[in-house]
Enzyme design. Structure first.
Site, short mmCIF file in Angstrom:
data_model
loop_
_atom_site.label_atom_id
_atom_site.label_comp_id
_atom_site.label_asym_id
_atom_site.label_seq_id
_atom_site.Cartn_x
_atom_site.Cartn_y
_atom_site.Cartn_z
N TYR A 284 29.04 30.24 52.89
CA TYR A 284 29.86 31.44 52.68
C TYR A 284 29.19 32.66 53.30
CZ TYR A 284 33.96 29.63 50.58
OH TYR A 284 35.16 29.01 50.42
N GLU B 43 42.65 28.34 43.91
CA GLU B 43 42.78 29.38 42.90
C GLU B 43 44.23 29.67 42.50
OE1 GLU B 43 38.73 31.86 43.93
OE2 GLU B 43 40.51 32.41 45.10
N ASP C 230 47.23 35.84 52.96
CA ASP C 230 46.58 35.92 51.66
C ASP C 230 47.29 37.04 50.89
OD1 ASP C 230 44.53 35.83 49.51
OD2 ASP C 230 43.42 34.65 50.97
N HIS D 85 47.60 32.93 46.17
CA HIS D 85 47.20 33.88 47.22
C HIS D 85 48.40 34.27 48.09
CE1 HIS D 85 42.88 34.08 46.51
NE2 HIS D 85 42.88 32.78 46.28
C1 TNX Z 1 37.13 32.45 47.11
S1 TNX Z 1 37.07 30.15 49.02
C2 TNX Z 1 38.27 32.40 47.86
C3 TNX Z 1 38.65 33.55 48.71
C4 TNX Z 1 37.70 34.71 48.53
C5 TNX Z 1 36.28 34.20 48.47
C6 TNX Z 1 35.24 35.27 48.39
C7 TNX Z 1 38.54 30.19 48.66
C8 TNX Z 1 39.26 29.02 49.04
N1 TNX Z 1 39.04 31.27 48.03
O1 TNX Z 1 39.97 33.93 48.43
O2 TNX Z 1 37.87 35.58 49.60
O3 TNX Z 1 36.14 33.35 47.35
O4 TNX Z 1 33.96 34.71 48.62
#
Ligand code: TNX
Length: 496
Positions: free
Chosen positions: A388, A297, A172, A233
């Site tokens: 989560y 993301e 990440d 990421h």
């Molecule tokens: C979203 S869930 C993210 C993570 C973060 C998380 C915190 C996902 C695929 N990506 O990078 O750690 O939210 O809850």
């Protein structure tokens, strides 16, 4: 883990009594030694004394284990436990099923009082199998690094709950955790960051470390699913290889959280070359059939002003910048498929119409999972609302957590099968999993606290196939006692 709604058939007459809590351990030849080892360790811990069959009198009741191809052959992970006055027999058509028999026996025996001279067990026949094939738990080791010993203990907890997939989030923005031959800068640079207070945080796993984890997982019947995040990421990777970034600007591994604009430049062949080197190695090191390639993301900002990316949009006849992720994903998924792997991505990749075989992990909502199933993808349900575990468990005095609340009560209601999904595509739902992101978690004790008891509820629902609040709730107190005897840290059920 609750004892599943046991399918009890024709009880025998009379009880099984175990004088001095002893049994003869009689395991069929050909069953891997680790099953015997698990029985001895896990049941021995509870007070059952398992003796070698050859040095033991035939009058001592036997604990038998055998592989029986006719035992629930339509259920790969199914098993049978028969408790009769003469002893206990565990059977399954697979080694994995025998492992679950061992775990169920562990739960049954944990409810016995071994301080008595002779314990007695009620005769019964249990036939049991899981509803969902994917019963997963994730761990983010990038935001905080955890050593192999912690990972093995984490796997022990998963096995206690019959979880069979460990999703290892190895990379990440804030740290790269896997040593890759030929890319030494990933461990020299990407694996380390400087925190705001000037301290260093980091670490990585060598091939030896990974193999140790894989063997442990195999003994527990758990498939390890590695995740290599792309094209977002990736700040840790870009810190070592800035040439793979649209701006080519060298930046340190960040020590803050969030979504960063700097992602992989998908307009350069060099990016694919490096990612292929990484994936080649990952596919070779991890024997399981799944490889997760992230995909969540991904901001478009850098691609919009990058000449390489914009040239790709034109040369590949893409509709625009937003189509770049789909184009990238398709290449990566196809590459993994060529290597015989099932590629998995977070639900954002659906926008790019990836190949149908690509499995979708739905995290933003259940609706994203439903859409993916309707589009013909295998789906793993992991909606934030229920799954989560970095969110607080609720109430006052909880440790700092992601600013959202996920109480045990809601996990108890998690149904991996979306209620409105047409019956003919129910098979697309492989199962579900919970995720444990570690931005705010840096110790093993804290990890366990976030995991337990929410994992008990999640794993029970995945095994049973739907929420069964009453059964699970009724068994939680005795299960918590077992967690406590095993020394795990968990959040108590009642907080006054
Ligand atoms: C979203 S869930 C993210 C993570 C973060 C998380 C915190 C996902 C695929 N990506 O990078 O750690 O939210 O809850």
């Amino acid at each position: 883990m609750v004892l599943p709604p046991l399918k009890i058939v024709q009880p025998h007459q009379g009880e099984l009594s175990l004088p001095n809590n002893q049994m003869r351990l009689d395991i069929e030849e050909g069953i891997p030694g680790f099953i015997k080892h698990r029985l001895k360790n896990e049941l021995g811990f509870l007070g059952l004394d398992l003796l070698h069959p050859e040095v033991t009198s035939q009058t001592i009741p036997a604990l038998r284990g055998w592989l029986d191809p006719d035992c629930l052959p339509e259920h790969q992970e199914g098993y049978r436990i028969e408790i009769s006055p003469g002893g206990i027999t565990l059977s399954s058509s697979t080694v994995q099923g025998l492992g679950y028999a061992c775990t169920t026996l562990r739960h049954l025996l944990a409810r016995q009082n071994f301080s008595k001279q002779t314990i007695t067990l009620q005769p019964q026949i249990i036939e049991d199998w899981p509803r969902f094939e994917w019963r997963g738990m994730h761990l983010d080791v990038s935001r905080h690094f955890f050593p192999v010993s912690t990972i093995k203990r984490y796997l022990d907890i998963l096995a206690l709950h019959k979880v069979n997939r460990f999703h290892w989030h190895l990379t990440d923005d804030q740290g790269w955790r896997l040593e890759i031959p030929n890319l030494p800068r990933l461990t020299e640079i990407s694996a380390w960051r400087t925190e705001a207070n000037g301290s260093r945080h980091g670490g990585f796993y060598t091939a030896e470390d990974v193999k140790e984890v894989l063997i442990h997982a195999q003994h527990l019947g758990i498939v390890v699913v590695p995740e290599i995040e792309m094209p977002g990421h990736v700040r840790a990777l870009l810190a070592a290889y800035p040439d793979l970034c649209c701006t080519e600007e060298a930046q340190p591994v960040p020590s803050t959280w969030g979504v960063f604009d700097d992602v992989l430049c998908v307009g350069r062949e060099e990016t694919f070359r490096v990612m292929r080197t990484i994936l080649d190695y990952v596919c070779e090191l991890f024997p399981g059939k799944y490889v997760h390639f992230g995909g969540d993301e991904v901001p478009l900002k850098r691609w919009e002003s990058c000449p390489h990316c914009q040239r790709t949009v034109i040369e590949e006849y893409l509709l625009g910048t937003a189509s770049l992720q789909g184009w990238f994903t398709t290449r990566i998924a196809a590459y993994l498929a060529e290597k015989g792997k099932v590629a998995i991505g977070w639900d954002e990749i659906l926008g790019g119409e990836p190949p149908k075989e690509t499995a979708i992990m739905a995290w933003r909502s259940e609706e994203h999972g439903t859409l993916a199933a309707k589009a013909g993808h295998p789906v793993i349900m992991s909606p934030g609302k229920y799954c989560y575990f970095d969110h607080s468990q609720g109430g006052d005095g909880e440790p700092e957590a992601f600013p959202a609340v996920l109480p045990l009560e809601r996990v108890l209601q998690f149904n991996p099968m979306p209620p409105k999904l047409d019956k003919d595509i129910h098979n697309s739902i492989l199962g579900g999993q919970a995720n444990l992101w570690t931005e705010r978690i840096s110790t093993p004790e804290h990890l366990e606290y976030m995991l337990l008891p929410r994992l008990c509820a999640l794993a029970s629902n995945l095994w049973i196939g739907k929420p069964d609040e009453e059964t699970v709730r009724a068994q939680l107190p005795s299960h918590m006692e077992l967690l406590s005897r095993l020394g795990y840290n968990y959040r108590a059920l009642e907080h006054d």
